[in-house]
Write a protein that holds these residues in place. Structure first.
Motif, PDB file in Angstrom:
ATOM      1  N   UNK A   1       0.864  -1.173   0.000  1.00 48.40           N
ATOM      2  CA  UNK A   1       0.000   0.000   0.000  1.00 48.40           C
ATOM      3  C   UNK A   1       0.898   1.218   0.000  1.00 48.40           C
ATOM      4  N   UNK A   2       0.771   2.020  -1.025  1.00 47.45           N
ATOM      5  CA  UNK A   2       1.568   3.233  -1.141  1.00 47.45           C
ATOM      6  C   UNK A   2       1.125   4.215  -0.051  1.00 47.45           C
ATOM      7  N   UNK A   3       2.047   4.544   0.858  1.00 49.18           N
ATOM      8  CA  UNK A   3       1.691   5.393   1.994  1.00 49.18           C
ATOM      9  C   UNK A   3       1.284   6.795   1.575  1.00 49.18           C
ATOM     10  N   UNK A   4       1.909   7.326   0.529  1.00 51.02           N
ATOM     11  CA  UNK A   4       1.532   8.666   0.056  1.00 51.02           C
ATOM     12  C   UNK A   4       0.110   8.657  -0.494  1.00 51.02           C
ATOM     13  N   UNK A   5      -0.210   7.620  -1.266  1.00 47.54           N
ATOM     14  CA  UNK A   5      -1.564   7.496  -1.821  1.00 47.54           C
ATOM     15  C   UNK A   5      -2.573   7.298  -0.680  1.00 47.54           C
ATOM     16  N   UNK A   6      -2.196   6.506   0.306  1.00 46.55           N
ATOM     17  CA  UNK A   6      -3.059   6.286   1.461  1.00 46.55           C
ATOM     18  C   UNK A   6      -3.300   7.605   2.198  1.00 46.55           C
ATOM     19  N   UNK A  58      -3.131  10.626   0.969  1.00 46.84           N
ATOM     20  CA  UNK A  58      -3.944  11.492   0.105  1.00 46.84           C
ATOM     21  C   UNK A  58      -5.420  11.108   0.182  1.00 46.84           C
ATOM     22  N   UNK A  59      -5.708   9.808   0.050  1.00 46.32           N
ATOM     23  CA  UNK A  59      -7.095   9.346   0.040  1.00 46.32           C
ATOM     24  C   UNK A  59      -7.749   9.475   1.420  1.00 46.32           C
ATOM     25  N   UNK A  60      -6.985   9.157   2.463  1.00 48.11           N
ATOM     26  CA  UNK A  60      -7.526   9.306   3.817  1.00 48.11           C
ATOM     27  C   UNK A  60      -7.795  10.782   4.099  1.00 48.11           C
ATOM     28  N   UNK A 114     -13.830   2.070   2.402  1.00 46.51           N
ATOM     29  CA  UNK A 114     -13.575   2.551   1.043  1.00 46.51           C
ATOM     30  C   UNK A 114     -12.095   2.389   0.682  1.00 46.51           C
ATOM     31  N   UNK A 115     -11.230   2.677   1.637  1.00 48.39           N
ATOM     32  CA  UNK A 115      -9.795   2.514   1.387  1.00 48.39           C
ATOM     33  C   UNK A 115      -9.456   1.047   1.157  1.00 48.39           C
ATOM     34  N   UNK A 117      -6.163  -4.578   7.278  1.00 42.53           N
ATOM     35  CA  UNK A 117      -4.966  -4.230   6.507  1.00 42.53           C
ATOM     36  C   UNK A 117      -4.794  -2.725   6.375  1.00 42.53           C
ATOM     37  N   UNK A 118      -5.916  -2.016   6.222  1.00 50.76           N
ATOM     38  CA  UNK A 118      -5.865  -0.552   6.142  1.00 50.76           C
ATOM     39  C   UNK A 118      -5.422   0.026   7.484  1.00 50.76           C
ATOM     40  N   UNK A 119      -5.967  -0.512   8.580  1.00 47.36           N
ATOM     41  CA  UNK A 119      -5.571  -0.021   9.902  1.00 47.36           C
ATOM     42  C   UNK A 119      -4.070  -0.226  10.124  1.00 47.36           C
ATOM     43  N   UNK A 120      -3.555  -1.389   9.720  1.00 47.78           N
ATOM     44  CA  UNK A 120      -2.117  -1.656   9.851  1.00 47.78           C
ATOM     45  C   UNK A 120      -1.313  -0.684   8.989  1.00 47.78           C
ATOM     46  N   UNK A 121      -1.784  -0.455   7.777  1.00 49.41           N
ATOM     47  CA  UNK A 121      -1.072   0.460   6.872  1.00 49.41           C
ATOM     48  C   UNK A 121      -1.114   1.891   7.408  1.00 49.41           C
ATOM     49  N   UNK A 122      -2.243   2.289   7.997  1.00 47.87           N
ATOM     50  CA  UNK A 122      -2.335   3.633   8.585  1.00 47.87           C
ATOM     51  C   UNK A 122      -1.344   3.789   9.736  1.00 47.87           C
ATOM     52  N   UNK A 123      -1.243   2.744  10.574  1.00 46.82           N
ATOM     53  CA  UNK A 123      -0.264   2.801  11.673  1.00 46.82           C
ATOM     54  C   UNK A 123       1.144   2.939  11.110  1.00 46.82           C
TER      55      UNK A 123
END
Length: 144
Positions: free
Chosen positions: A11-16, A18-20, A28-29, A39-45
């Motif tokens: 998961x591209x953190x910059x894209x994450x 931007x979208x968040x 939605x993410x 997986x999104x929660x882990x990526x956000x952390x």
């Protein structure tokens, strides 16, 4: 075609970010990146987008039975602890917790907990009460 089991999705953190930042929900993410909400929660952390977990152990030094974890005293202690740690909470919840703690302190009472029985009010020890300390930490954070 699903992804291989055991392979981490990238998961591209910059894209994450931007979208968040645009307000997309975790669901939605997850759909956008093809991963679970977990997986999104882990990526956000990992991307530094999630708020740090609060530690309420100073305000709630007991291991609570599940039946008591959402009780009034537990909720009020968590809300005061949250404020003391710099987290904003709704004014009505804060006011309820402050009134509760002020009432106990004014009456010379403290709170205690017994597994299987729940919370109960006790005379405050002369050395200072848990409620006094938690209330003082919350008030200090509010003032600061």
């Amino acid at each position: 075609m699903g992804r291989a089991v055991g392979r981490k999705a990238l998961i591209d953190h910059e894209e994450l970010r931007r979208l968040a930042g645009q307000g997309l929900s975790n669901a939605e993410l997850a759909a956008r990146f093809g991963v679970s909400e977990s997986g999104i929660l882990q990526a956000k952390r990992a991307a530094g987008l999630s708020k740090p977990m609060l530690d309420h152990s100073r305000a709630i030094p007991w291991r609570l039975d599940r039946a008591h974890s959402q009780s009034g005293p537990a909720t009020n202690l968590r809300n005061l602890s949250s404020v003391a740690q710099g987290r904003a909470i709704p004014a009505e919840k804060l006011n309820t917790a402050l009134r509760w703690a002020d009432r106990l302190v004014a009456a010379g009472l403290d709170i205690s907990y017994e597994a299987g029985h729940g919370f109960h009010e006790i005379p405050a020890p002369e050395s200072g009460s848990l409620i006094e300390r938690v209330l003082a930490e919350a008030r200090e954070a509010i003032a600061g």
